[in-house]
Design an enzyme around this catalytic site. Structure first.
Site, PDB file in Angstrom:
ATOM      1  N   SER A 227      26.312 -17.149   0.041  1.00 48.55           N
ATOM      2  CA  SER A 227      25.723 -16.117   1.091  1.00 48.55           C
ATOM      3  C   SER A 227      27.118 -15.684   1.969  1.00 48.55           C
ATOM      4  CB  SER A 227      24.337 -15.981   1.652  1.00 48.55           C
ATOM      5  OG  SER A 227      23.849 -15.478   2.050  1.00 48.55           O
ATOM      6  N   ASP A 453      20.104 -10.223  -6.606  1.00 49.98           N
ATOM      7  CA  ASP A 453      20.069 -11.110  -5.191  1.00 49.98           C
ATOM      8  C   ASP A 453      19.527 -10.285  -4.549  1.00 49.98           C
ATOM      9  OD1 ASP A 453      20.632 -12.047  -2.932  1.00 49.98           O
ATOM     10  OD2 ASP A 453      21.990 -13.239  -4.188  1.00 49.98           O
ATOM     11  N   HIS A 483      18.695 -14.708  -4.682  1.00 48.68           N
ATOM     12  CA  HIS A 483      19.436 -15.452  -4.174  1.00 48.68           C
ATOM     13  C   HIS A 483      20.028 -16.935  -4.367  1.00 48.68           C
ATOM     14  CE1 HIS A 483      22.572 -14.304  -0.492  1.00 48.68           C
ATOM     15  NE2 HIS A 483      21.165 -15.335   0.224  1.00 48.68           N
TER      16      HIS A 483
END
Length: 514
Positions: A227, A453, A483
């Site tokens: 991320s 995602d 995610h």
């Protein structure tokens, strides 16, 4: 209100406790000290404090070994490296394999910004046991987070009120209330954390990582970024391309976007995830309890949010589930397909007038524990974003952008458009429109994008590959949900990532896993 670009949740229990961050100060004098030569004092890790989200000390490793923690000194101001220092909190699990096969340290950043690696790495430790055969697994609380000179803003009671604000104002009165709430929060950050605010940018954290590489005794930084950790990794590669070892970026941030473009991309990404959730619910053998068709599921969610805007329902006593909290909770549940059942249960419950599950999901995203204490996740998230992001958006700019955001997502469009006001009147100027991640001369970086995602939409992976430069980024696609990709346990993804990190086998560019 902070946009939901927060770290993936480490656990979802009945109380939905988010694992995040701890407290430490700054002020040691580093004059005449070679920080790269410092020796770390590794000890058993203490229990996480409030800033890290609380909870017990890390459980023993699968081989009954102990997680170890240490504090690294780093300059408060990298423009004055011989001035005051702060402590950067580290955690490690030593390599489990034969000593002669150890490659070095593998440093993790799990995202946010604002996520505590010291609490998150142990929560996911078993997922990385294969990698531990040849690496010491290492993570850290980035500066401003947890035990690393944490940024603090409002009190727990003030944050409860802040998160009850209507984040999608419909009229001038609601807009004024939102702006006043944002200003009060931002002023509190300056009052309580003025010394740290100029020094929490991603470039500062990247320099900390290169110091960490040296202190850990590694010639190259072997890195696993997830991320926001992909943005941090990209900035590191730009600043220190010659020091990049084997690196993996998973759940990739698009480094080419302005904050507005990023928020719009998230609106599209969360809507796509909501579409997938709705389709999945009605495709099961058992009847979907929240709608007769995928469109019906989404229509009922939109109606629920509209109803909550006018009339909140009981949430977690004494707080009510507002439209904002419900939107936040839905976003949290879309971070992982494992959470979809919680979302179904929460929506079914809310339709019966009880908002507890959706509010617990919202609390998780905001870093609020069951006992009402907040970690410093949100203050750190906003502080780092505002240090990085140059644009300062106005109400007029948000209003001009609203039609495009609403077209992207009926559920999340307004919410993410208005979130662009988070840095309005921030005490410190932002660095740039977007990060520079160009890294000519770097070793190959494996860039893994997930087509489903919500928080870092798939398109960002290809943009990262291009921005890193020719011969650096190697794209791998995972056709999945949630995610990130590595924690999906997809064998194709695992084999590709492990093969590179353990055996230096670079996958063929364009590899697709499903």
């Amino acid at each position: 209100m902070p946009r939901p670009s927060l770290p993936r949740a480490a656990a979802l229990t009945a109380t939905v406790v988010l694992l995040t961050s701890v407290l430490a100060g700054c002020g040691d004098d580093a004059e005449d000290e070679d920080l790269s030569a410092q020796k770390l004092s590794w000890k058993d890790c203490p229990a996480p404090s409030q800033a890290q989200g609380g909870g017990p000390s890390p459980s023993p490793l699968p081989d009954n070994g102990a997680w170890q923690c240490a504090t690294m000194k780093a300059p408060l101001d990298w423009d004055d490296p011989e001035g005051d220092t702060i402590g950067i909190e580290l955690i490690r699990a030593q390599a489990s394999g034969e000593r002669g096969r150890r490659i070095g340290s593998l440093v993790f950043n799990f995202g946010g910004p604002g996520g505590s690696g010291v609490t998150t790495l142990p929560a996911f430790g078993e997922e990385y046991e294969t990698l531990r055969t040849r690496y010491d697994l290492v993570s850290f609380d980035p500066r401003g987070v947890g035990r690393s000179a944490a940024v603090w803003c409002e009190s727990d009671q003030q944050l409860d009120a802040y998160f009850q604000l209507d984040a999608t104002p419909d009229d001038a009165t609601e807009r004024t209330e939102l702006l006043d709430g944002v200003k009060q929060f931002n002023d509190a950050c300056e009052d309580r954390s003025e010394r740290m605010l100029p020094h929490v940018a991603t470039t500062d954290a990247a320099r900390d990582m290169d110091l960490m590489r040296q202190v850990l005794g590694d010639d190259k930084l072997h890195y696993f970024g997830i991320s926001y950790g992909t943005e941090l990794g990209g900035v590191y590669a730009h600043l220190f391309p010659e020091n990049v070892g084997r690196a993996v970026f998973d759940a990739v941030v698009d480094p080419t976007q302005t904050p507005e473009q990023g928020a719009l991309g998230q609106a599209k990404g969360f809507q796509r995830a909501l579409d997938n959730f709705a389709e999945d619910c009605v495709s099961q053998e058992e009847e979907c309890p929240i709608g007769d068709s995928a469109q019906d599921v989404k229509d009922r969610i939109a109606q629920l949010l509209e109803d909550l805007d006018a009339r909140p329902i009981p949430g977690v006593f004494p707080r009510e589930l507002t439209q904002t909290a419900a939107t936040n909770g839905i976003a949290q549940a879309l971070y992982s397909q494992d959470f979809w059942q919680y979302l179904t249960d929460g929506l079914e419950q809310a339709y019966d007038g009880d908002g507890q599950i959706l509010m617990l999901l919202s609390d998780s995203l905001n870093g609020r524990s069951e006992n009402g204490e907040y970690s410093n996740l949100v203050p750190a998230n906003i502080s780092i974003n505002c240090a990085d992001d140059k644009p300062r958006y106005t109400v007029a700019q948000v209003q001009r952008a609203l039609p495009e955001f609403r077209a992207a997502s009926e559920v999340f469009g307004d919410f993410l458009a208005w979130s662009m006001l988070s840095c309005t009147d921030w005490a410190v100027p932002g660095a740039a429109d977007h990060p520079d991640v160009s890294a000519p001369g770097s070793a190959p970086i494996l860039v893994v994008g997930n087509t489903g995602d919500p928080a870092t939409p798939y398109e960002g992976a290809r943009k990262m590959v291009r921005a890193l430069g020719e011969g650096v980024g190697v794209e791998l696609t995972y056709r999945g949900q949630g995610h990130g990709a590595y924690d999906s346990e997809n064998k194709c993804v695992r084999n590709a990532v492990d093969g590179y990190l353990l055996d230096d086998r670079v996958p063929k560019a364009g590899t697709v896993c499903s």
